[in-house]
Design a protein around this motif. Sequence first.
Motif, short mmCIF file in Angstrom:
data_model
loop_
_atom_site.label_atom_id
_atom_site.label_comp_id
_atom_site.label_asym_id
_atom_site.label_seq_id
_atom_site.Cartn_x
_atom_site.Cartn_y
_atom_site.Cartn_z
N LEU A 67 0.87 -1.18 0.00
CA LEU A 67 0.00 0.00 0.00
C LEU A 67 0.90 1.23 0.00
O LEU A 67 1.39 1.66 1.04
CB LEU A 67 -0.92 -0.02 1.22
N GLU A 68 1.14 1.76 -1.18
CA GLU A 68 2.09 2.86 -1.34
C GLU A 68 1.56 4.13 -0.68
O GLU A 68 0.40 4.52 -0.87
CB GLU A 68 2.37 3.12 -2.81
N GLY A 69 2.40 4.75 0.14
CA GLY A 69 2.05 6.01 0.78
C GLY A 69 1.25 5.88 2.06
O GLY A 69 0.98 6.87 2.72
N LEU A 70 0.86 4.67 2.44
CA LEU A 70 0.14 4.46 3.70
C LEU A 70 1.19 4.13 4.76
O LEU A 70 1.67 3.00 4.85
CB LEU A 70 -0.89 3.34 3.58
N ASP A 71 1.58 5.13 5.54
CA ASP A 71 2.64 4.99 6.54
C ASP A 71 2.03 4.82 7.92
O ASP A 71 1.56 5.78 8.52
CB ASP A 71 3.55 6.21 6.50
N LEU A 72 2.03 3.60 8.43
CA LEU A 72 1.45 3.32 9.74
C LEU A 72 2.29 3.90 10.87
O LEU A 72 1.81 3.97 12.00
CB LEU A 72 1.28 1.81 9.93
N ASN A 73 3.53 4.30 10.59
CA ASN A 73 4.39 4.89 11.62
C ASN A 73 4.15 6.38 11.81
O ASN A 73 4.52 6.94 12.83
CB ASN A 73 5.87 4.65 11.30
N ALA A 74 3.57 7.03 10.83
CA ALA A 74 3.35 8.47 10.91
C ALA A 74 2.13 8.76 11.79
O ALA A 74 1.04 8.26 11.53
CB ALA A 74 3.14 9.06 9.52
N PRO A 75 2.32 9.54 12.87
CA PRO A 75 1.18 9.82 13.76
C PRO A 75 0.12 10.67 13.06
O PRO A 75 0.42 11.67 12.42
CB PRO A 75 1.82 10.58 14.92
N GLY A 76 -1.14 10.22 13.18
CA GLY A 76 -2.26 10.98 12.66
C GLY A 76 -2.28 11.17 11.16
O GLY A 76 -2.92 12.07 10.66
N SER A 77 -1.57 10.29 10.43
CA SER A 77 -1.45 10.51 8.99
C SER A 77 -2.64 10.00 8.18
O SER A 77 -2.88 10.48 7.09
CB SER A 77 -0.18 9.85 8.47
N SER A 78 -3.38 9.03 8.70
CA SER A 78 -4.47 8.44 7.93
C SER A 78 -5.79 9.17 8.18
O SER A 78 -6.05 9.62 9.29
CB SER A 78 -4.64 6.97 8.30
N PHE A 79 -6.59 9.25 7.14
CA PHE A 79 -7.90 9.88 7.26
C PHE A 79 -8.88 9.15 6.35
O PHE A 79 -8.48 8.56 5.35
CB PHE A 79 -7.85 11.37 6.92
N GLU A 80 -10.16 9.16 6.73
CA GLU A 80 -11.18 8.51 5.92
C GLU A 80 -11.23 9.16 4.55
O GLU A 80 -11.22 10.38 4.42
CB GLU A 80 -12.53 8.58 6.61
N GLY A 81 -11.23 8.33 3.52
CA GLY A 81 -11.24 8.82 2.15
C GLY A 81 -9.86 8.91 1.54
O GLY A 81 -9.73 9.12 0.34
#
Length: 124
Positions: A67-81
């Motif tokens: 999953l390119e660009g999905l960084d589980l280590n980055a705090p608060g990086s993911s958002f719905e959509g």
Amino acid sequence: MRLTIHLDTFDRINPMAFVILWLDKETRQWSREGHLGLELPEWGTLHVDCGNTLVCGPHDSTPTCVLEGLDLNAPGSSFEGETGRAQWCANKGQALMSGQWHVQCIDTECIDPESSFFAGDETR
């Protein structure tokens, strides 16, 4: 935090191919919640490399999908959509196949998993 990820647009495999994954950022595990045309085990492990999430099997670190660009280590990086490119690499000896991932849902509640198998207790 758990993310529900939808993988699709793998037209070279099957025009209707998709997978829905549940990613657990804390345990670094995933489970398959639904699929058509793409074969994955029921669960596996997650690894992060250079800001990408590697979706691996339960007993090895060879990625089935990146999953390119999905960084589980980055705090608060993911958002719905949120969206990005997914590289399907489960078919050994074949060229990578590109598709898309997108975050369908983010769950910040802390609940016990429904299946103890997913929690690492394979004896039940």
